[in-house]
Write a protein that holds these residues in place. Structure first.
Motif, mmCIF file in Angstrom:
data_model
loop_
_atom_site.group_PDB
_atom_site.id
_atom_site.type_symbol
_atom_site.label_atom_id
_atom_site.label_comp_id
_atom_site.label_asym_id
_atom_site.label_seq_id
_atom_site.Cartn_x
_atom_site.Cartn_y
_atom_site.Cartn_z
ATOM 1 N N ALA A 84 0.053 3.543 -1.494
ATOM 2 C CA ALA A 84 -0.120 3.708 0.046
ATOM 3 C C ALA A 84 -1.415 4.180 0.332
ATOM 4 C CB ALA A 84 0.924 4.538 0.639
ATOM 5 N N ASP B 226 5.837 4.423 -1.441
ATOM 6 C CA ASP B 226 4.843 3.242 -1.829
ATOM 7 C C ASP B 226 3.786 3.951 -2.768
ATOM 8 O OD1 ASP B 226 3.080 1.376 -1.580
ATOM 9 O OD2 ASP B 226 2.760 1.178 0.611
ATOM 10 N N THR C 142 0.312 4.128 6.652
ATOM 11 C CA THR C 142 -0.740 2.919 6.630
ATOM 12 C C THR C 142 -1.956 3.251 7.248
ATOM 13 O OG1 THR C 142 0.078 2.219 8.747
ATOM 14 C CG2 THR C 142 1.362 1.720 6.705
#
Lengths: 266, 319
Positions: free
Chosen positions: B283, B280, B256
């Motif tokens: 991301a 993800d 993140t």
């Protein structure tokens, strides 16, 4: 391929360790038989990786999966309730070649083993809808390892059931009735075999197909982290000459999951 | 797909590493993004700062037999074995399409010997659209004595010097975490001419199936990545930052914008997102947007102000 948030419509237990989940999607996604998705309950911290599941059914804006809980990733999926969200990357992978069935009129023999059956259900439905001659051979260890057998039976095509313990259908391996029927029906028109299940079962089905001169396509499963070709983990060893050089390892996620049986080093 | 334009970009995110201008500090990590093009269906590649390709060797490599991965607590082990199409095929098949995007391209380069690295760099020097090289020096075989290049500052410096002599583009050297003296290694590479350092590569691990007693990866050992290794990576970036003046690219469990900021504060100028892209796939672009949001919220003028801003004064009482 889209990364979407699916909303759970239902997530129910079918049998010990088998679950059936339906996700409403925020937009329409075209899915071909044999394709798969990568799923993970939204917000899950651990385990980190998504899980690859064959798409069992697909409507315009919903998809269904049937899964066997083998580890902590799918264990976590069982805890997702109606109305909760699941991250879902789809559709992934290739599809089954069906021209020999739909154009040439060959018979389609679908050989499912346990939780391999969802990877064949859309194919069965598509072929039956096109008026093809479809026969399903469905094997499981016990009567509890025949997920969605009723859905196959509802298609109206003949379904032959076997279990290792004899708790449903014929006792023994699913390859026995397959081989019997192939011997009986080895006409000039031949058959096309599609199979998904445990590795030894698919290897045996591929060998039977080769002996009888039938074409055979296998849908493989492999440990994969991403599902779209970036981790290069989910490889299968292929025979020399079946793919363009130089690689003897092909990715199940992007080059498969459907392969000609004769391309695989069993 | 409409490509991201200069006006749609947040100028506060721009950074420079090894003379390469990135419009934001979020790069893909080698081995976790294929050749970059795999993300084309998911997002506009021009939205991220850079793509660091899968490790390329002079000749194609087959990689290891499966199984190649095993998930572990908050991470995963992998032993892919650097399966890749080779530098030549990369330039012919992948690079022309990457040029359609306004994104910096770093080619990760891998070899078994000094000559292998030099040969690959010679090939890639002809590639139009490559902005820099990242040297993967964590491989276990070299010509002399079976030393691990990435664990020996002298061997690592030798490779770096040899590559710097022929490279027509900036050279970023990727550190192995499987060393005890980060500062010493970083200094050796800086002295050898590295334009920047990226760190960390994976940590060597083993996972065993207790029922079969077999290793879960065919190669037995694998490289650990994912959030589990993040604190180790932040520590090593911080140590390297204290030892060298050349810029650092932080890698290790970043998922993140907040994770990225942690690495910037520790001393990194840019970061790479790897394993997170597996679970993800968006991301990297989410992290780009998240960095802008972080600057908005904190009032910090630009991401470059964060670099090396770690506050080592004693913590306030009550904590």
């Amino acid at each position: 391929m889209k990364d979407l948030v699916g909303t759970v419509e239902f997530n129910r237990q079918l049998a010990p360790r088998y679950f059936h989940i339906r996700l409403r999607l925020p937009e329409a996604v075209g899915v071909l038989s044999g394709q798969f998705a990568m799923l993970r309950p939204q917000g899950l911290v651990e385990p980190i990786l998504r899980r690859a599941l064959a798409i069992h059914r697909a409507d315009a804006d919903a998809v269904e999966f049937i899964y066997l809980v083998l580890g902590r990733g799918l264990e976590a999926l069982t805890r997702v309730r109606e109305g909760e969200n699941v991250d879902v990357l789809l559709p992934l992978g290739n599809t089954y070649p069906t021209d020999a069935v739909t154009l040439e009129g060959r018979r389609a023999l679908l050989v499912a083993g346990g939780v391999g059956s969802p990877a064949l259900f859309m194919l069965a439905g598509d072929l039956v809808a096109k008026g093809a001659d479809v026969r399903v051979y469905f094997g499981g260890r016990t009567k509890f390892d025949l997920p969605a057998l009723d859905e196959f039976e509802a298609l109206g095509c003949p379904v032959t059931v076997t279990t290792d313990d004899g708790s449903a259908g014929e006792r023994g391996f699913v390859t026995a009735p397959l081989e019997r029927d192939l011997v009986a029906d080895a006409g000039p028109n031949g058959s096309v075999i599609y199979t998904c299940g445990p590795w030894p079962m698919m290897a045996r089905v591929g060998a039977i197909a080769a002996e009888r001169g039938a074409r055979c396509f296998v849908s493989l499963e492999a440990s994969m982290a991403c599902g779209f070709g970036i981790c290069v983990a989910c490889v299968v060893e292929v025979c020399e000459g079946s793919f363009a050089p130089p690689f003897k390892y092909q990715k199940v996620c992007t080059e498969g999951p459907v392969f000609p049986a004769e391309a695989i080093v069993w | 797909m409409v490509s991201a334009t200069e006006s749609s970009r947040d100028p506060r995110l721009a950074v420079e590493v090894a003379g390469i201008r990135f419009h934001n500090p979020i790069l893909t990590a080698s081995g976790c993004c294929g050749y970059g093009l795999e993300f084309e269906p998911l997002f506009d590649l021009s939205r991220i700062g850079g793509i660091c390709t899968k490790g390329l060797s002079a000749k194609p490599l087959q990689g290891n037999p499966p199984p190649r991965i095993q998930e572990t607590p908050a991470g995963m082990l992998n032993a892919i074995g650097l399966q890749n199409i080779g530098a030549r095929a990369f330039m012919e098949q992948k690079l022309p399409r990457l040029r359609d995007y306004d994104v910096r391209v770093l080619t990760n380069v891998f070899g078994y010997t000094v000559d292998d690295y030099v040969e690959a760099i010679h090939m890639l020097n002809d590639g139009d659209g490559i902005d820099g090289y990242e040297l993967n020096i964590s491989c276990p075989n070299v010509k002399e004595g079976g030393l691990i290049i990435g664990n020996d500052p002298r061997a690592a410096a030798e490779v770096t010097e040899a590559v710097k002599r022929v490279a027509k583009r900036p050279v970023i050297v990727k550190l192995s975490p499987n060393i005890s003296d980060v500062a010493g290694m970083a200094r050796a590479l800086e002295s050898a001419g590295a334009d920047a350092l990226s760190l960390i590569n994976t940590l060597v691990g083993v996972s065993i199936d207790i029922h079969t007693r077999r290793p879960r990866i065919a190669n037995v050992t694998g490289g650990l990545s994912g959030p589990a290794i993040r604190p180790v990576a932040v520590r090593m970036v911080w140590q390297a930052a204290g030892a060298v003046k050349i810029p650092l690219v932080g890698i290790g469990g970043i998922a993140t914008a907040e994770d990225a900021v942690e690495f910037l504060i520790a001393g990194a100028t840019a970061v790479q997102i790897g394993t997170a892209s597996f679970y993800d796939p968006l991301a990297t672009v989410k992290a780009v947007d998240g960095l802008s949001a972080y600057l908005d919220k904190t009032g910090v003028a630009s991401v470059s102000e964060l670099t090396g801003s770690i506050d080592l004064s004693p913590p306030p009482r009550g904590h």
